[in-house]
Design an enzyme around this catalytic site. Structure first.
Site, short mmCIF file in Angstrom:
data_model
loop_
_atom_site.label_atom_id
_atom_site.label_comp_id
_atom_site.label_asym_id
_atom_site.label_seq_id
_atom_site.Cartn_x
_atom_site.Cartn_y
_atom_site.Cartn_z
N SER A 194 0.81 -1.21 0.00
CA SER A 194 0.00 0.00 0.00
C SER A 194 0.85 1.27 0.00
O SER A 194 0.39 2.32 -0.44
CB SER A 194 -0.94 0.01 1.21
N ASP A 203 -3.33 6.85 11.77
CA ASP A 203 -2.53 6.16 10.76
C ASP A 203 -1.20 6.91 10.63
O ASP A 203 -1.14 7.98 10.03
CB ASP A 203 -3.27 6.14 9.43
N HIS A 218 0.91 5.35 6.46
CA HIS A 218 0.73 5.88 5.11
C HIS A 218 0.99 7.38 5.08
O HIS A 218 1.28 7.99 6.12
CB HIS A 218 -0.68 5.54 4.62
#
Length: 454
Positions: free
Chosen positions: A192, A433, A436
């Site tokens: 990702s 998060d 990312h």
């Protein structure tokens, strides 16, 4: 007469003394030379013995062999019927004996070149930054669209990477990039984090393509953005572990038991082999605990368990074997992107605090900063593998420059597909998060580095 005799008597002992002294010095030199030779011989003998023992006790598996007719393709329904102790087998490619002694051999001094990976972040509030606007990109991911999901500060979009003088990073030019891609396939392969870099690249590129001349295929194992006028594609292949695994579904890959086939990248290579420019990454998925391995030669469901770092080294070597045998650097460009750092513990940059990236608004200024999210032994392993590939692979070293960007993560400003309970909602840091990256943001610089080297 007695005087002449006396003089002769006085000379003879002196001559004898000089002779004996010279003889002693000669014997000492010869002894020392012999000792040095014995030391070197002993060292060489030990190293040769170590290599023989390594060759004797380590079983090397030749990777990427054509699969057996009845070999199961791993998917999310695959499992282990039994799990045995790790057999100690390793992936062998090229001269694996040379790989064993790489730590003993001093490497030649590398040619000094401009290091664009070393520098600092400079705030740039001019019209040039950010390089694109989040709202103008129809392909933006809700996982990365921080502004859309309510992030109040937008300074994270305005930091420009500036290498130390006299180096400069090539300024992004979308038309020049498209000309380099004309008639070509550019493909990102990985997890990702690499998907985020792919989305960044698509958003950087799509703005100059008429809407009716561009298209995006549905989300799948291989997702393709196409620009008709340039006969070019910018693609993303979901392959988080590079080798075949039960986590190869781009949507349904959250599994309790992670299984890989450590000796084969052929499933993914069938998709990437015809691309002209390849950008690979893998790292964070190997940090989630042990993995189960199924060798291609073993019976269905027969597994062994290894540490994540051991599994990653196997996967890297299986991948490197394919690159070594299938890449001509004159016709195909291959890049490997180093590990993307995380910012899970604010005490690492702010001693005494107990948070993470949540609420961070500025980069870390300490040039030597290095967080626990970036594993140095893993970097050394990757470096050993990549060095053996020589000019077939170029490295995009994003790790240190991204280490500084504690402010660049989505934290709570993204879409979460799993519902959040009240307790977590009251504590934003608990679900932030910090892995990312917001786009626009840090991944745009990774792509600027790619543009620089292309």
């Amino acid at each position: 007469m007695s005087q002449r005799w006396s003089r002769k008597k006085s000379r003879l002992p002196l001559a004898g003394l000089l002779f004996m002294l010279a003889l002693a010095v000669t014997l000492m030199v010869l002894y020392n030379e012999r000792s040095i030779q014995q030391i070197h011989h002993h060292h060489d003998t030990n190293r040769q013995q170590d290599l023989r023992e390594t060759s004797t006790f380590t079983s090397f598996v030749h990777p990427n062999l054509p699969p057996r007719n009845n070999l199961e393709v791993l998917d999310r329904f695959s499992g282990c019927n039994s799990t045995n102790e790790y057999s100690g087998k390793k992936i062998g490619w090229g001269d694996h004996t040379a790989a064993q002694v790489s730590d003993f051999v001093a490497t030649a001094k590398e040619e000094e070149i401009c290091d664009v990976f070393s520098g600092k972040w400079v705030f740039d509030n001019s019209s040039s930054y950010p390089l694109h606007k989040e709202s103008d990109c129809p392909y933006m991911s809700d996982q990365l669209a921080c502004q859309k999901h309510g992030r109040p500060d937008l300074e994270y979009q305005h930091w420009r990477w500036q290498p130390h003088p006299p180096c400069n990073l090539k300024r992004w030019n979308v038309t020049e990039m498209w000309e380099m891609l004309r008639g070509k396939r550019l493909m990102f392969v990985g997890d990702s984090l690499n998907r985020g870099q792919w989305i960044s690249m698509v958003c950087l590129l799509q703005s100059v393509i008429p809407r009716d001349k561009q298209s995006m295929s549905p989300n799948a194992h291989l997702t393709i953005f196409k620009a008709e006028d340039y006969n070019a594609t910018v693609e993303f292949l979901w392959a988080p572990l590079l080798v075949e695994s039960n986590s190869d579904d781009p949507v349904n890959h959250r599994l309790d038991e992670r299984i890989i086939r450590p000796d084969s990248v052929l499933k993914h290579a069938s998709k990437w082999q015809h691309a002209d420019i390849l950008i690979f990454n893998t790292y964070l998925w190997w940090r989630q605990g042990p993995v189960k391995i199924q060798w291609s030669s073993e019976e269905k469901g027969s597994c062994e368990e290894v540490k994540g770092a051991e599994g990653m080294e196997m996967a890297m070597n299986a991948w490197a074997h394919w690159i070594s045998n299938n890449v001509d650097p004159n016709t195909k460009r291959v890049f490997f992107v180093t590990m993307s750092p995380t910012h899970q513990w604010s005490r690492e940059w702010n001693p005494g605090s107990e948070g993470n990236c949540y609420g961070e608004k500025k980069p870390i200024e300490e040039e030597s900063y290095w967080g626990s999210g970036s594993d140095i032994p893993t970097m050394r392993m990757v470096d050993r593998v990549l060095r053996r590939l020589g000019p077939k692979v170029s490295v995009i070293n994003i790790t240190q420059l991204s280490e500084y960007r504690k402010d660049g993560h989505p934290s709570v400003y993204r879409k979460f597909w799993e519902p959040l309970n009240d307790d977590r909602m009251k504590n934003p840091a608990s679900y932030s998060d910090c892995i990312h990256w917001c786009v626009p943001g840090v991944p745009d610089v990774w792509n600027q580095l790619l543009f620089h080297f292309l």
